[in-house]
Design an enzyme around this catalytic site. Structure first.
Site: not given
Length: 443
Positions: A10-11, A40, A42, A80, A304, A433
């Site tokens: 993602a990142a 994904a 999740c 890495v 993300n 409410w």
């Protein structure tokens, strides 16, 4: 400009796509330890339970997309193991060939995510013991479930453990949860987690709480028992879900500053303390707007956002990450459980002067078919009347209320501000409410 990104989920790929769009002069290399990009995580429990038919459905974009459409050198099975910050070079091992590799960079993004915690329990190498973090992990569990697996033990009663347990029960398995804590779902306040526990027991889950797993025993090389400090329990299969830790060990010796959790400390622009090195996602910190300090809350939503912001800044523009409020929501059988802001325990740890109430409300008008109860806990800072936390549980309407509270907390709203919100109302959707405003009036 040579841009190297470690991590293809993602990142990492959010950042890569930003750089690809904004810097046509950039040469982008992504080094991914596994073989799958942009999936994904999740959704993995729902693949195990059969709600998602194929694991491929969890992949947002295949590796070929990044290579062919975005011009990114997207490598797979490249692990890495070291970063030379002085000479601006990363090095590691090509897991396919076993050969070493090295890549020079002008700008580096660390987006390696977090890995499952798996303590060195005796017998941990027995067949039938699984972690759940990747698609191959989930595929291995699904394949193993075919082996006449009836009794599954899940170690850990957090988000992943609960979701896995739910999906296994729906798939017809007998499930036990073992947790060191005295309650499951203990990221929530006690009144909420007690209701989660009631739902677990209503659905036949055997809860073993306050016990510490010490080892596994097996027969013919396969797990058959989970041993704790207080007893032993039969198991045809085990899923270990006791948390995650940032994948940052390869940064040793670089001088990059780390959070006590092991996550990389970043500023609002996703920069580390070393010029030219950025970090984002589950391996990085997130600034918590209520706590007013760096925190480690690894979630896909944050990854993300942080990845996108990192990519924008790596491209020469300027954009800041504004922080998190600690929002999450989960399904557990017939219930939805959500939270935003901080818990009462966190408020105590921060030494805050707070007030908290728990109350029953209705998701929609009481006379409408399908009406069901909500239980809400709301907390404010007594020094300034600002909302600092809310948790809710019920069959419907939880997500809406959590999102309203998250927006209020993000903008520093007081309970009086919340009373005055113009929240939509019609009997099939709400009460006159809103439940959030009912709590704001009482605090």
């Amino acid at each position: 400009m040579n841009v190297v990104i470690i991590g293809g989920d993602a990142a990492g790929m959010s950042a890569a796509m930003q750089v690809s769009r904004k810097r046509k002069d950039a040469s982008i290399t992504v080094l991914e330890k596994g073989g799958i990009y942009s999936y994904a995580q999740c959704g993995l429990p729902y693949f195990i339970g059969g709600e998602v038919d194929k694991s491929e459905e969890l992949i947002a974009r295949p590796v070929s997309f990044f290579r062919e459409k975005a011009g990114i050198d997207a490598r797979v099975f490249h692990e890495v193991t070291a970063v030379d910050a002085e000479n601006k070079q990363v090095s590691g091992t090509d897991l396919n060939s076993g050969e070493p590799f090295s890549v020079d960079y002008d700008i580096l993004l660390v987006a390696t995510g977090a890995g499952s915690i798996f303590p060195p329990f005796e017998g941990r190498d027995l067949e039938g013991i699984h972690l759940l973090k990747t698609i191959p992990d989930a595929e291995a569990i699904v394949e193993d479930l075919k082996e006449n697996v009836l009794n599954v033990t899940v170690i850990g009663g957090g988000y992943i453990g609960l979701e896995v347990a739910e999906n296994l029960v729906k798939d017809g398995r007998k499930v036990r949860i073992i947790d060191l804590a005295d309650r499951i779902g203990n990221v929530y306040d006690k009144e909420i987690s007690e209701k989660i526990q009631e739902e677990a027991e209503r659905n036949g889950i055997d809860l073993v709480l306050g016990e510490s797993v010490t080892s596994f025993e097996g027969e013919n090389g396969r797990v058959s028992k989970v041993v704790t400090d207080q007893g032993s329990y039969n198991a045809d299969m085990v899923v270990v879900a006791i948390g995650v830790k940032p994948n940052t060990g390869f940064l040793e010796g670089t001088g990059v500053h780390l959070h006590p959790s092991g996550a990389v400390l970043v500023n609002p622009y996703m920069e580390t303390n070393i010029p030219g090195i950025y970090a984002a996602g589950d391996c990085a910190t997130q600034f918590h707007r209520v706590k007013q300090k760096d925190d480690f809350v690894p979630l896909g939503t944050h990854a993300n956002k942080q990845g996108r912001i990192a990519g924008i800044n790596m491209s020469g523009e300027t954009k800041a990450f504004k922080g998190i409020t600690g929002s999450s929501v989960m399904q557990f059988f017939d219930l939805t459980v959500g939270k935003t802001g901080i818990s009462e325990n966190e408020a105590k740890e921060l030494g805050m002067d707070y007030e908290v109430i728990g109350y029953d409300a209705a998701a929609i008008a009481h006379y409408m078919p399908g009406n069901s109860p909500l239980f809400i806990r709301m907390m404010k800072d007594k020094t300034n009347d600002k909302l600092i936390g809310m948790q809710a549980i019920g069959k419907k309407g939880v997500d809406k209320r959590i999102d309203v509270a998250a927006t209020a907390i993000y903008h520093g709203m007081t309970t009086e501000d919340m009373e005055n919100l113009d929240i939509s109302y019609a009997p099939p959707f709400n009460t006159a409410w809103d439940p959030v405003q009912q709590g704001a009036r009482r605090l």
